[in-house]
Design a protein around this motif. Structure first.
Motif, PDB file in Angstrom:
ATOM      1  N   SER A 174      -1.546  17.469 -58.728  1.00  0.00           N
ATOM      2  CA  SER A 174      -0.235  16.841 -58.639  1.00  0.00           C
ATOM      3  C   SER A 174       0.864  17.892 -58.732  1.00  0.00           C
ATOM      4  O   SER A 174       0.608  19.074 -58.946  1.00  0.00           O
ATOM      5  CB  SER A 174      -0.067  15.799 -59.752  1.00  0.00           C
ATOM      6  N   GLY A 175       2.118  17.436 -58.585  1.00  0.00           N
ATOM      7  CA  GLY A 175       3.238  18.366 -58.629  1.00  0.00           C
ATOM      8  C   GLY A 175       3.156  19.340 -57.467  1.00  0.00           C
ATOM      9  O   GLY A 175       2.789  18.981 -56.345  1.00  0.00           O
ATOM     10  N   LEU A 176       3.475  20.615 -57.726  1.00  0.00           N
ATOM     11  CA  LEU A 176       3.388  21.629 -56.676  1.00  0.00           C
ATOM     12  C   LEU A 176       1.955  21.854 -56.223  1.00  0.00           C
ATOM     13  O   LEU A 176       1.714  22.282 -55.087  1.00  0.00           O
ATOM     14  CB  LEU A 176       3.981  22.953 -57.189  1.00  0.00           C
ATOM     15  N   TRP A 177       1.003  21.534 -57.113  1.00  0.00           N
ATOM     16  CA  TRP A 177      -0.410  21.740 -56.801  1.00  0.00           C
ATOM     17  C   TRP A 177      -0.916  20.745 -55.755  1.00  0.00           C
ATOM     18  O   TRP A 177      -2.032  20.879 -55.257  1.00  0.00           O
ATOM     19  CB  TRP A 177      -1.233  21.639 -58.082  1.00  0.00           C
ATOM     20  N   LYS A 178      -0.097  19.776 -55.412  1.00  0.00           N
ATOM     21  CA  LYS A 178      -0.442  18.822 -54.353  1.00  0.00           C
ATOM     22  C   LYS A 178      -0.262  19.456 -52.973  1.00  0.00           C
ATOM     23  O   LYS A 178      -0.904  19.054 -52.003  1.00  0.00           O
ATOM     24  CB  LYS A 178       0.466  17.580 -54.479  1.00  0.00           C
ATOM     25  N   TYR A 179       0.597  20.474 -52.886  1.00  0.00           N
ATOM     26  CA  TYR A 179       0.950  21.071 -51.600  1.00  0.00           C
ATOM     27  C   TYR A 179       0.343  22.451 -51.378  1.00  0.00           C
ATOM     28  O   TYR A 179       0.323  22.951 -50.253  1.00  0.00           O
ATOM     29  CB  TYR A 179       2.467  21.145 -51.479  1.00  0.00           C
ATOM     30  N   THR A 180      -0.121  23.080 -52.432  1.00  0.00           N
ATOM     31  CA  THR A 180      -0.816  24.360 -52.324  1.00  0.00           C
ATOM     32  C   THR A 180      -1.770  24.486 -53.513  1.00  0.00           C
ATOM     33  O   THR A 180      -1.429  24.091 -54.628  1.00  0.00           O
ATOM     34  CB  THR A 180       0.155  25.553 -52.309  1.00  0.00           C
ATOM     35  N   ARG A 181      -2.939  25.040 -53.279  1.00  0.00           N
ATOM     36  CA  ARG A 181      -3.928  25.180 -54.355  1.00  0.00           C
ATOM     37  C   ARG A 181      -3.538  26.288 -55.331  1.00  0.00           C
ATOM     38  O   ARG A 181      -4.101  26.374 -56.419  1.00  0.00           O
ATOM     39  CB  ARG A 181      -5.310  25.467 -53.750  1.00  0.00           C
ATOM     40  N   LYS A 244     -10.235  20.473 -49.174  1.00  0.00           N
ATOM     41  CA  LYS A 244     -10.239  19.988 -47.792  1.00  0.00           C
ATOM     42  C   LYS A 244      -8.874  19.491 -47.349  1.00  0.00           C
ATOM     43  O   LYS A 244      -8.524  19.577 -46.178  1.00  0.00           O
ATOM     44  CB  LYS A 244     -11.267  18.862 -47.639  1.00  0.00           C
ATOM     45  N   ARG A 245      -8.094  18.956 -48.275  1.00  0.00           N
ATOM     46  CA  ARG A 245      -6.817  18.338 -47.893  1.00  0.00           C
ATOM     47  C   ARG A 245      -5.592  19.136 -48.349  1.00  0.00           C
ATOM     48  O   ARG A 245      -4.467  18.750 -48.036  1.00  0.00           O
ATOM     49  CB  ARG A 245      -6.734  16.914 -48.451  1.00  0.00           C
ATOM     50  N   THR A 246      -5.812  20.228 -49.082  1.00  0.00           N
ATOM     51  CA  THR A 246      -4.678  20.971 -49.643  1.00  0.00           C
ATOM     52  C   THR A 246      -4.652  22.403 -49.141  1.00  0.00           C
ATOM     53  O   THR A 246      -5.680  23.088 -49.130  1.00  0.00           O
ATOM     54  CB  THR A 246      -4.743  20.974 -51.183  1.00  0.00           C
ATOM     55  N   SER A 247      -3.486  22.863 -48.713  1.00  0.00           N
ATOM     56  CA  SER A 247      -3.318  24.228 -48.226  1.00  0.00           C
ATOM     57  C   SER A 247      -3.749  25.232 -49.295  1.00  0.00           C
ATOM     58  O   SER A 247      -3.483  25.050 -50.477  1.00  0.00           O
ATOM     59  CB  SER A 247      -1.851  24.465 -47.856  1.00  0.00           C
ATOM     60  N   LYS A 248      -4.397  26.307 -48.858  1.00  0.00           N
ATOM     61  CA  LYS A 248      -4.871  27.317 -49.810  1.00  0.00           C
ATOM     62  C   LYS A 248      -3.726  28.084 -50.461  1.00  0.00           C
ATOM     63  O   LYS A 248      -3.743  28.328 -51.668  1.00  0.00           O
ATOM     64  CB  LYS A 248      -5.802  28.310 -49.112  1.00  0.00           C
ATOM     65  N   PHE A 249      -2.721  28.443 -49.686  1.00  0.00           N
ATOM     66  CA  PHE A 249      -1.704  29.365 -50.196  1.00  0.00           C
ATOM     67  C   PHE A 249      -0.279  28.894 -49.894  1.00  0.00           C
ATOM     68  O   PHE A 249       0.477  28.571 -50.811  1.00  0.00           O
ATOM     69  CB  PHE A 249      -1.942  30.750 -49.600  1.00  0.00           C
ATOM     70  N   ILE A 250       0.090  28.863 -48.627  1.00  0.00           N
ATOM     71  CA  ILE A 250       1.444  28.456 -48.253  1.00  0.00           C
ATOM     72  C   ILE A 250       1.590  26.946 -48.411  1.00  0.00           C
ATOM     73  O   ILE A 250       0.773  26.184 -47.884  1.00  0.00           O
ATOM     74  CB  ILE A 250       1.749  28.861 -46.796  1.00  0.00           C
ATOM     75  N   PRO A 251       2.579  26.462 -49.149  1.00  0.00           N
ATOM     76  CA  PRO A 251       2.755  25.019 -49.365  1.00  0.00           C
ATOM     77  C   PRO A 251       2.877  24.264 -48.035  1.00  0.00           C
ATOM     78  O   PRO A 251       3.588  24.692 -47.136  1.00  0.00           O
ATOM     79  CB  PRO A 251       4.065  24.941 -50.164  1.00  0.00           C
ATOM     80  N   TRP A 252       2.144  23.147 -47.955  1.00  0.00           N
ATOM     81  CA  TRP A 252       2.184  22.341 -46.743  1.00  0.00           C
ATOM     82  C   TRP A 252       1.836  20.903 -47.091  1.00  0.00           C
ATOM     83  O   TRP A 252       1.358  20.613 -48.185  1.00  0.00           O
ATOM     84  CB  TRP A 252       1.232  22.907 -45.687  1.00  0.00           C
ATOM     85  N   PHE A 253       2.067  20.010 -46.142  1.00  0.00           N
ATOM     86  CA  PHE A 253       1.785  18.607 -46.365  1.00  0.00           C
ATOM     87  C   PHE A 253       0.284  18.369 -46.542  1.00  0.00           C
ATOM     88  O   PHE A 253      -0.535  19.090 -45.966  1.00  0.00           O
ATOM     89  CB  PHE A 253       2.312  17.768 -45.205  1.00  0.00           C
TER      90      PHE A 253
END
Length: 257
Positions: A174-181, A244-253
């Motif tokens: 959740s939070g920022l961790w939802k958009y990048t790991r 599988k659903r979350t960007s590894k590094f650069i924040p993304w949808f």
């Protein structure tokens, strides 16, 4: 060049002292605390040898001090009275009778060398005279602020998550961790890109300014940051679904499905 050699000698002494402390504590995790404070030390000593104090001089020094002090405090508080981090514990087992020399060279001295290279924009900024701020400085400051928010907020959110008993063994999503790991690693990379943009006019060859952000980003993505953590959780089914659903590094949808 004298100023650059002076900073190199400061780092050598500083990392050697931390190595001795690590030996007494039997915990090489102290190298992580040395990281942030090392940049604070470089900033203070290089600023003390600055040719003059200009707007850009103050800007970069203040930004690095804010980042370094926050990171050092965060890691100190996180690691206080805890066992040696799994990375260093594994190396302790692997290196066996060569542990002392490899710890000194591969953990502390190598980290000192990397620290020196990444800090080149700080030193170049302090050892040259570029007075006025321009559009690149504003862009650099903006990128740095984005990076700082990602690193500090990401660290705070993770700390809050793992402090709750019901989240033990779970993956932060959740939070920022939802958009990048790895929002904290992305943030650190972004901050050094910002610093490089602000300082590039301080280099005789502006291309040298990109060495710093390229090196830290490479290390985070392919060496000591992302790979080690993802290897730790590679067999965790929850993490596999999260990855599988979350960007590894650069924040993304978030990816659907």
């Amino acid at each position: 060049m004298e100023n650059y050699f002076f900073i190199a000698s400061i780092i050598f002494i500083y990392m050697s002292i931390f190595f001795v402390i690590a030996l007494f504590k039997r915990n090489n995790s102290i190298a992580d605390i040395a990281w942030g404070m090392g940049f604070v030390l470089i900033t203070v000593f290089s600023f003390s040898r600055a040719l003059d104090v200009f707007e850009r001089t103050l800007l970069i020094n203040i930004l690095v001090l804010i980042w370094g002090l926050r990171l050092a405090y965060y890691i100190l508080k996180r690691n206080y009275k805890k066992k040696e981090d799994f990375r260093y514990a594994n190396w302790r087992k692997e290196w066996k009778q060569h542990f002392l020399i490899r710890s000194y060279l591969q953990v502390f001295m190598l980290q000192g060398l990397i620290m020196y290279i990444i800090a080149l924009p700080i030193m170049a900024n302090n050892f040259t005279e570029v007075q006025s701020l321009n559009i690149f400085d504003i862009i650099g400051l903006t990128i740095w602020m984005i990076g700082f928010l990602f690193e500090s907020i990401g660290d705070f959110q993770l700390k809050q998550f793992i402090s709750k008993e019901e989240n033990k063994g779970k993956i932060m999503q959740s939070g920022l961790w939802k958009y990048t790991r790895h929002p904290n690693y992305f943030g650190e990379s972004a901050m050094w890109i910002g610093i490089a943009l602000i300082s590039f006019r301080s280099f005789s060859n502006p291309l040298f300014a990109i060495i710093s952000p390229l090196l830290i980003t490479y290390l985070l993505l392919f060496v000591s940051g992302v790979p080690l953590l993802e290897e730790k959780y590679k067999d965790n089914l929850e993490f596999q679904e999260y990855a599988k659903r979350t960007s590894k590094f650069i924040p993304w949808f978030v990816k659907k499905g």
